[in-house]
Design an enzyme around this catalytic site. Structure first.
Site, short mmCIF file in Angstrom:
data_model
loop_
_atom_site.label_atom_id
_atom_site.label_comp_id
_atom_site.label_asym_id
_atom_site.label_seq_id
_atom_site.Cartn_x
_atom_site.Cartn_y
_atom_site.Cartn_z
N CYS A 4 46.95 -52.69 -37.11
CA CYS A 4 48.00 -53.12 -38.01
C CYS A 4 47.34 -53.71 -39.25
O CYS A 4 46.12 -53.88 -39.29
CB CYS A 4 48.88 -54.19 -37.37
SG CYS A 4 49.58 -53.69 -35.80
N ARG A 44 46.08 -47.13 -43.30
CA ARG A 44 45.72 -47.33 -41.90
C ARG A 44 46.83 -46.88 -40.97
O ARG A 44 46.58 -46.63 -39.79
CB ARG A 44 45.44 -48.82 -41.66
CG ARG A 44 44.29 -49.35 -42.50
CD ARG A 44 44.43 -50.83 -42.77
NE ARG A 44 44.37 -51.61 -41.56
CZ ARG A 44 43.29 -52.28 -41.14
NH1 ARG A 44 42.20 -52.26 -41.86
NH2 ARG A 44 43.31 -52.97 -40.05
N TRP A 53 52.16 -51.21 -36.25
CA TRP A 53 52.28 -49.98 -35.46
C TRP A 53 52.72 -50.40 -34.07
O TRP A 53 52.05 -51.17 -33.40
CB TRP A 53 50.95 -49.22 -35.42
CG TRP A 53 51.03 -48.07 -34.45
CD1 TRP A 53 50.50 -48.00 -33.21
CD2 TRP A 53 51.71 -46.83 -34.67
NE1 TRP A 53 50.81 -46.81 -32.63
CE2 TRP A 53 51.55 -46.06 -33.48
CE3 TRP A 53 52.45 -46.29 -35.73
CZ2 TRP A 53 52.10 -44.79 -33.35
CZ3 TRP A 53 52.99 -45.02 -35.58
CH2 TRP A 53 52.80 -44.29 -34.41
N ASN A 89 47.40 -58.71 -35.15
CA ASN A 89 46.84 -57.37 -35.02
C ASN A 89 46.13 -57.32 -33.69
O ASN A 89 45.28 -58.17 -33.42
CB ASN A 89 45.85 -57.11 -36.17
CG ASN A 89 45.20 -55.74 -36.09
OD1 ASN A 89 45.57 -54.93 -35.25
ND2 ASN A 89 44.24 -55.49 -36.96
N GLY A 90 46.47 -56.37 -32.84
CA GLY A 90 45.78 -56.27 -31.55
C GLY A 90 46.74 -56.31 -30.39
O GLY A 90 47.94 -56.08 -30.56
N GLU A 97 32.20 -30.09 -35.62
CA GLU A 97 32.89 -30.73 -36.73
C GLU A 97 34.01 -29.81 -37.25
O GLU A 97 35.11 -30.28 -37.54
CB GLU A 97 31.89 -31.06 -37.85
CG GLU A 97 32.49 -31.70 -39.09
CD GLU A 97 33.19 -33.04 -38.84
OE1 GLU A 97 33.04 -33.60 -37.75
OE2 GLU A 97 33.91 -33.49 -39.75
N LYS A 146 37.92 -30.88 -37.27
CA LYS A 146 38.75 -30.89 -38.49
C LYS A 146 39.99 -30.05 -38.28
O LYS A 146 41.09 -30.44 -38.65
CB LYS A 146 37.98 -30.31 -39.68
CG LYS A 146 37.00 -31.15 -40.42
CD LYS A 146 37.45 -32.45 -40.97
CE LYS A 146 37.39 -33.52 -39.94
NZ LYS A 146 36.32 -34.48 -40.03
N GLU A 149 42.42 -31.82 -35.80
CA GLU A 149 42.98 -33.06 -36.39
C GLU A 149 44.06 -32.77 -37.42
O GLU A 149 45.09 -33.42 -37.45
CB GLU A 149 41.88 -33.81 -37.13
CG GLU A 149 41.16 -34.87 -36.36
CD GLU A 149 40.19 -35.64 -37.26
OE1 GLU A 149 39.34 -35.02 -37.92
OE2 GLU A 149 40.28 -36.87 -37.28
N HIS A 175 29.18 -17.83 -20.12
CA HIS A 175 29.22 -18.59 -18.86
C HIS A 175 30.61 -19.15 -18.58
O HIS A 175 30.75 -20.06 -17.76
CB HIS A 175 28.17 -19.71 -18.89
CG HIS A 175 26.77 -19.18 -19.01
ND1 HIS A 175 26.08 -18.67 -17.93
CD2 HIS A 175 25.97 -19.01 -20.08
CE1 HIS A 175 24.89 -18.24 -18.33
NE2 HIS A 175 24.80 -18.44 -19.64
N LYS A 229 42.67 -44.32 -38.72
CA LYS A 229 41.49 -44.19 -39.57
C LYS A 229 40.31 -44.88 -38.94
O LYS A 229 39.21 -44.36 -38.90
CB LYS A 229 41.78 -44.76 -40.97
CG LYS A 229 40.61 -44.63 -41.95
CD LYS A 229 40.23 -43.16 -42.17
CE LYS A 229 38.98 -42.98 -43.01
NZ LYS A 229 38.40 -41.62 -42.85
O1 M6R Z 1 34.56 -45.03 -38.69
P1 M6R Z 1 33.80 -44.19 -37.72
O2 M6R Z 1 32.87 -43.23 -38.36
O3 M6R Z 1 33.10 -45.01 -36.67
O4 M6R Z 1 34.90 -43.35 -36.95
C1 M6R Z 1 34.55 -42.49 -35.90
C2 M6R Z 1 35.66 -41.53 -35.60
O5 M6R Z 1 36.82 -42.23 -35.23
C3 M6R Z 1 35.98 -40.63 -36.81
O6 M6R Z 1 34.87 -39.90 -37.22
C4 M6R Z 1 37.11 -39.67 -36.44
O7 M6R Z 1 36.68 -38.76 -35.48
C5 M6R Z 1 37.60 -38.95 -37.71
N1 M6R Z 1 39.03 -38.89 -37.66
C6 M6R Z 1 37.05 -37.59 -37.84
O8 M6R Z 1 37.63 -36.87 -38.87
#
Ligand code: M6R
Length: 627
Positions: free
Chosen positions: A29, A54, A102, A128-129, A506, A510, A513, A529, A622
């Site tokens: 939050c 965020r 959130w 927050n938490g 990666e 992407k 996500e 395999h 984020k």
């Molecule tokens: O802030 P960080 O690099 O530690 O975050 C790690 C992951 O949460 C971050 O890379 C996440 O996988 C991204 N959404 C990737 O696009």
């Protein structure tokens, strides 16, 4: 400032929920607080707007005045709260706290939004938490006659404060000691005017002040319009805040703590995607500049790497016999690439570990092992916990972060600042590739310290990469056919070997996500395999081939897939694929960076085709700062 046109508000979508470790939904939050001569409402809304990226689902403010607390809370985007404040302007007040929430305990509603008040409406709290013993505390408070208005764990804090003896600081200390979990709390009490108190257990808190005012927020980005420096609470610390003062204490005994100031390096302007419309696209196109920035002053024309700004000396590096990377998500993929580089350039053994797994291992770390915690945000809880575990085992830690004031940076022995600029999109672009550049530099510095190198060709290709990337981004057009096929596919397979396995991972991350298309990355050698059973004409198979040393084997793997009807795509080396994306550079170090670009462009194009919420994908945060 806060009353600018609503269209300047960023789109708001729920985003900060992450499931992990079976403890439910984890979230982030936004907290903001102010005391001083300015209208507090303007500062609170201005700060909360900077925390919008965020993710949240409701927002609220509480203003403290002699005549009482003025509380306004609304489910929905900050814009809804702002419209309410515009229609019914609050009375002037110089003290207040604000929050973007959130939902976890309790649904999305005005009542469940923060701040929360005590029974007498004299105390206001934002949180927050997660308070893990909330159920027991609720029963206890209700049995003593407290009137609870919301379903949240956070409201309990206001009622516990109401009962606790002493001044606000002592009461918050007592309450924090009763609340189990990981959290940040910020509160005020009308009985104690012009004073805010905060406590940190895991969730970040940044504080700054001028001569006659004090600001507090859950991230320095929210302080940027007003302050150039701030201090960060560490875990188990409390803050007693009054205009012009921030007194910091240890939570357990209230012993005073001296804090260092950190520069607020982000811009005070509101984040704006400009002509790119999406932060993901903007940040994708900022990559060449970010690579220049991370190399600036660290890599010269002769191929010498100088990491003195990180504090890492030749002596320290020459003592390193093994490197261990700790990271999550994209940061893990950059680390997996770096394992290859360490072995190739420095001929040192290296491993990349998922932080979430490493934190519970009993690994033995020799004093000659260098641990590198790789994190864009510098706040990822799993990586922070893994770093602490490594330090407890006696390791020396380098924090490789994009936020030099972050908790990971503060708890590391050395800080490697990525200097990539703020990354707002939840899905990483420039932070990932800048990590790759930074790790290339670290590998080269280690190579030099061990008398192996420099790898002049790779380093000069690295220096040339930003310009090559700029040209590539200008000229490259993603084939529509590829975008359409991926958008309609039941799944997409990514393949690679060596550094290209991390690139495949990666690319797959992407795509899933951003577009929610199911995708998976495999080592090319693994295909036959098992994963080959997934392949048919509906499944695109994308092979990353930026390191031409593996081209022959990759070509064979792709042939196995296309023989089963797959739509085959190659990036880098020409593998006789149905669709080939050539790269304008052959050196593997630079090709890795340039090869990332079509994968990022593919992910955003597929997501756009499918109408997804690109900058804030569903269910994602984020930075995952709370477990
Ligand atoms: O802030 P960080 O690099 O530690 O975050 C790690 C992951 O949460 C971050 O890379 C996440 O996988 C991204 N959404 C990737 O696009």
């Amino acid at each position: 400032m806060p009353y600018s046109h609503p269209s300047t508000f960023m789109a708001v979508f729920p985003c900060e929920a992450v499931h992990a470790r079976g403890r439910g939904v984890f979230f982030v939050c936004g907290i903001m607080g102010y005391v001083g001569p300015r209208p507090a409402v303007e500062v609170l809304i201005g700060g909360l707007r900077r925390l919008e990226y965020r993710g949240y689902d409701s927002a609220g403010i509480a203003l403290g005045m002699a005549q009482g607390i003025h509380l306004v809370k609304r489910a929905g985007p900050l814009r809804v709260l702002w419209e309410e404040l515009e229609q019914n302007p609050p009375p002037p007040a110089g003290m207040g706290i604000g929050h973007t929430r959130w939902a976890t305990h309790g649904g999305v509603s005005d009542e469940n939004a923060h701040p929360h008040l005590d029974c007498h409406e004299r105390i206001a709290v934002v949180h927050n938490g997660i308070i893990e013993n909330a159920a027991a505390l609720r029963i206890e408070l209700e049995s003593r006659g407290h009137r609870l208005r919301s379903e949240t764990d956070s409201e309990l804090v206001a009622h516990l404060l109401e009962e606790a003896p002493g001044d606000l600081l002592h009461r918050l200390q007592a309450v924090a000691n009763r609340c189990e979990g990981a959290y940040a709390l910020l509160a005020f009490d009308l009985a104690d005017p012009n004073r805010l108190c905060a406590v940190r257990r895991t969730s970040p808190i940044a504080i700054g002040f001028t001569e006659n005012e004090v600001f507090v927020a859950s991230g320095a980005i929210a302080l940027a319009p007003w302050l150039k420096r701030c201090i960060y609470l560490d875990d188990g610390e409390m803050a007693d805040l009054r205009p012009g003062h921030a007194d910091i204490f240890r939570l357990h005994d209230l012993a005073p703590v001296q804090k260092a100031f950190h520069e607020v390096s982000v811009s005070g302007d509101l984040p704006d995607a400009g002509r790119h419309k999406l932060f993901f696209r903007k940040e994708l196109f900022e990559q060449p500049a970010a690579w220049r920035s991370v190399m600036q002053g660290r890599l010269d024309e002769a191929g010498s790497v100088d990491l003195s700004d990180t504090g890492l000396t030749h002596e320290t590096l020459s003592a390193v016999q093994r490197v261990l990377f700790l990271a999550m998500g994209s940061s893990l993929h950059a680390s997996q690439m770096a394992v290859e580089r360490l072995q190739q350039f420095a001929q040192l053994p290296a491993e990349a570990h998922l932080s979430s797994e490493f934190r519970d291992t009993r690994t033995f770390l020799e004093p000659s092992t260098l641990v590198v915690a790789v994190s864009q945000s510098g706040e990822t809880i799993d990586t922070l916990a893994a770093l602490r575990h490594a330090r407890a085992l006696g390791a020396t830690v380098v924090g490789l972060v994009n936020a030099p004031g972050s908790t990971i940076a503060r708890e590391s022995d050395y800080v490697f600042d990525l200097r990539a600029g703020a990354e707002i999109s939840v899905a990483s672009t420039k932070a990932f590739t800048t990590q790759a550049v930074a790790l290339d530099l670290l590998a080269s510095a280690l190579a030099a310290a061990h008398g192996r190198g420099p790898n002049i060709e790779s380093l000069s290709a690295l220096r040339a990469a930003p310009t090559i990337a700029e040209d590539f981004l200008e000229e490259f057009r993603l084939p529509n056919d590829l975008v359409e096929r991926c958008a309609q596919a039941p799944g997409v397979i990514f393949l690679g070997r060596g550094q290209d396995l991390s690139l495949a991972r990666e690319g797959s991350l992407k795509l899933k996500e951003l577009s929610y298309v199911w995708s998976e990355a495999f080592a090319a050698g693994e295909l036959k395999h098992g994963p080959l059973a997934l392949v048919d004409a509906t499944v695109p198979v994308i092979v990353c081939a930026t390191d031409s040393r593996h081209a022959v084997k990759l070509r064979n793997s792709l042939a196995e897939a296309t023989a089963r009807g797959a739509y085959g795509v190659s990036i880098g080396a020409d593998l006789n694929a149905t669709m080939h994306i050539a790269l304008p550079i052959h050196d593997a170090t630079a090709a890795y960076l340039i090869g990332t670009l079509p994968l990022q462009l593919l992910a955003v194009a597929v997501a756009e085709t499918r109408g997804c919420t690109i900058d804030q994908p569903r269910n994602l945060a984020k930075s995952v700062t709370v477990e």
